[in-house]
Scaffold this motif. Structure first.
Motif, PDB file in Angstrom:
ATOM      1  N   ILE A  12       0.843  -1.201   0.000  1.00 48.65           N
ATOM      2  CA  ILE A  12       0.000   0.000   0.000  1.00 48.65           C
ATOM      3  C   ILE A  12       0.873   1.244   0.000  1.00 48.65           C
ATOM      4  O   ILE A  12       1.923   1.279   0.660  1.00 48.65           O
ATOM      5  N   GLY A  13       0.454   2.270  -0.749  1.00 44.16           N
ATOM      6  CA  GLY A  13       1.134   3.555  -0.766  1.00 44.16           C
ATOM      7  C   GLY A  13       0.127   4.676  -0.554  1.00 44.16           C
ATOM      8  O   GLY A  13      -1.092   4.473  -0.687  1.00 44.16           O
ATOM      9  N   LEU A  14       0.644   5.866  -0.212  1.00 45.51           N
ATOM     10  CA  LEU A  14      -0.216   7.025   0.049  1.00 45.51           C
ATOM     11  C   LEU A  14       0.187   8.197  -0.835  1.00 45.51           C
ATOM     12  O   LEU A  14       1.386   8.468  -1.009  1.00 45.51           O
ATOM     13  N   VAL A  15      -0.813   8.880  -1.373  1.00 42.36           N
ATOM     14  CA  VAL A  15      -0.604  10.121  -2.145  1.00 42.36           C
ATOM     15  C   VAL A  15      -1.486  11.201  -1.549  1.00 42.36           C
ATOM     16  O   VAL A  15      -2.674  10.968  -1.289  1.00 42.36           O
ATOM     17  N   GLU A  16      -0.906  12.372  -1.323  1.00 46.97           N
ATOM     18  CA  GLU A  16      -1.667  13.541  -0.864  1.00 46.97           C
ATOM     19  C   GLU A  16      -1.852  14.502  -2.030  1.00 46.97           C
ATOM     20  O   GLU A  16      -0.950  14.658  -2.854  1.00 46.97           O
TER      21      GLU A  16
ATOM     22  N   LYS B 274       3.229  10.613  -0.454  1.00 44.92           N
ATOM     23  CA  LYS B 274       3.513  10.590   0.980  1.00 44.92           C
ATOM     24  C   LYS B 274       4.312   9.340   1.350  1.00 44.92           C
ATOM     25  O   LYS B 274       5.283   9.411   2.100  1.00 44.92           O
ATOM     26  N   THR B 275       3.899   8.190   0.789  1.00 40.59           N
ATOM     27  CA  THR B 275       4.586   6.915   1.033  1.00 40.59           C
ATOM     28  C   THR B 275       4.533   6.078  -0.242  1.00 40.59           C
ATOM     29  O   THR B 275       3.436   5.816  -0.746  1.00 40.59           O
ATOM     30  N   PRO B 276       5.675   5.642  -0.779  1.00 43.34           N
ATOM     31  CA  PRO B 276       5.645   4.729  -1.936  1.00 43.34           C
ATOM     32  C   PRO B 276       5.000   3.404  -1.530  1.00 43.34           C
ATOM     33  O   PRO B 276       4.908   3.096  -0.334  1.00 43.34           O
TER      34      PRO B 276
END
Length: 334
Positions: free
Chosen positions: A133-137, A145-147
């Protein structure tokens, strides 16, 4: 005592029926096993008071007990300890694109939209142990935010750190948020690639058109689930910042470009959802969790602990005891 014990050869328990038959046979034949001498009078004999003749059936009982233990041992009692190893066969790479514009501080969800989302998203992440899982803002612009990573601790920590800030340009750049998410997934080798795009507004910023970003997602085989966040009608929303840095709130009309979110989902074979309160938001993530299943191989290893050996040793001990008593304590009566 027998909890968790299984018997592999249960058919041998039928042999236990021989034990009552043997007891009956012994009772009928017992008198013939002792020599008799008939005399007219025993006045000339000294009568002994030994109890050994009465205890002689102990020898037969010991032999029956030994036979019972041998039969149970033949039934092969054992316990088992099962361990499981899970191997992911079809993992899913997921990017969660989160709108962090000022409108996400609206209080129609409790305590506000952004915090409600973070609480639900954290449970979703915890429920996907086999996926990356990754995060995009995104707001007026977007960044990673997190690859994508399999380290859920990092993802959860990054999710907790997400908050509204004035560093990101104001506005809602849905196209840029989607494009950044596609960029994180385009080189993924996973069997399934998914973007969960959440927004509470309309596309009013950024230089990438959402339609072009959707076409990119389609080209790379990425499915997009879109979520429109916000109640129907009016919501208590921030509209200005006081000198002390606090927001001023007033009731404002909720504006969500549902047609755009539906078209993105339809084009990429995803699905559009509308979250109007905290409970509905939970249900949406729960449904996405069910729609995107990760296939795993479950390998089970079973360790068996055979229990027949102690039973055989007990039977041998009883037979040895019977043998010793027969030729020592009871030798004159056999």
């Amino acid at each position: 005592m027998l909890e968790g014990v299984e018997f592999v050869n249960k058919g041998f328990f039928w042999l236990l029926l021989l034990l009552p038959i043997a007891m009956l046979w012994y009772a009928l034949k017992r008198k013939r096993q002792t020599a008799e001498l008939k005399v007219s009078s025993i006045k000339g004999f000294k009568v002994g008071s030994s109890v050994l003749p009465k205890l002689r059936p102990i020898l037969f009982i010991l032999r029956l007990l030994a036979l019972a233990f041998i039969i149970v041992a033949l039934a092969r009692p054992r316990t088992s300890d099962e361990s499981t190893k899970i191997k992911t066969t079809k993992g899913i790479d997921i990017v969660m694109a989160i709108d962090v514009s000022a409108s996400m501080l609206a209080k129609d969800l409790l305590p506000n939209r952004l915090e409600a989302l973070k609480n639900v998203a954290s449970e979703f992440i915890k429920g996907r142990p086999n996926d990356r899982i990754g995060l995009v803002e995104y707001a007026g612009e977007s960044y990673t935010k997190t690859p994508i990573t399999s380290d859920k601790a990092i993802v959860l920590r990054s999710l907790r750190d997400i908050k509204y800030n004035e560093i990101i340009e104001g506005g809602t750049a849905i196209g840029m948020g989607l494009a950044t998410s596609v960029n994180r997934l385009k080189d993924s080798k996973a069997k399934s690639k998914v973007i969960i795009l959440l927004t509470d507004g309309v596309n009013n910023s950024g230089f990438i058109d959402p339609k072009i970003a959707s076409e990119l997602a389609l080209e790379y085989g990425i499915k997009v689930y879109t979520i429109g966040l916000g109640t129907n009608g009016m919501a208590l929303s921030p509209y200005s910042i006081l000198p002390n840095g606090n927001f001023q709130y007033r009731r404002m009309q909720v504006e969500i470009d549902e047609d755009l979110l539906k078209s993105i989902a339809d084009m990429t074979e995803g699905k559009y959802f509308r979250a109007t309160d905290n409970e509905k938001l939970k249900e949406i993530y729960s449904e996405i969790n069910k729609l995107e299943k990760t296939e795993v191989d479950e390998l089970k290893f079973t360790t068996y602990d055979e229990k027949f050996r102690p039973l055989v040793l007990i039977a041998l001990g009883l037979l040895m005891l019977e043998f010793l008593m027969r030729f020592t304590l009871f030798r004159s009566f056999v």
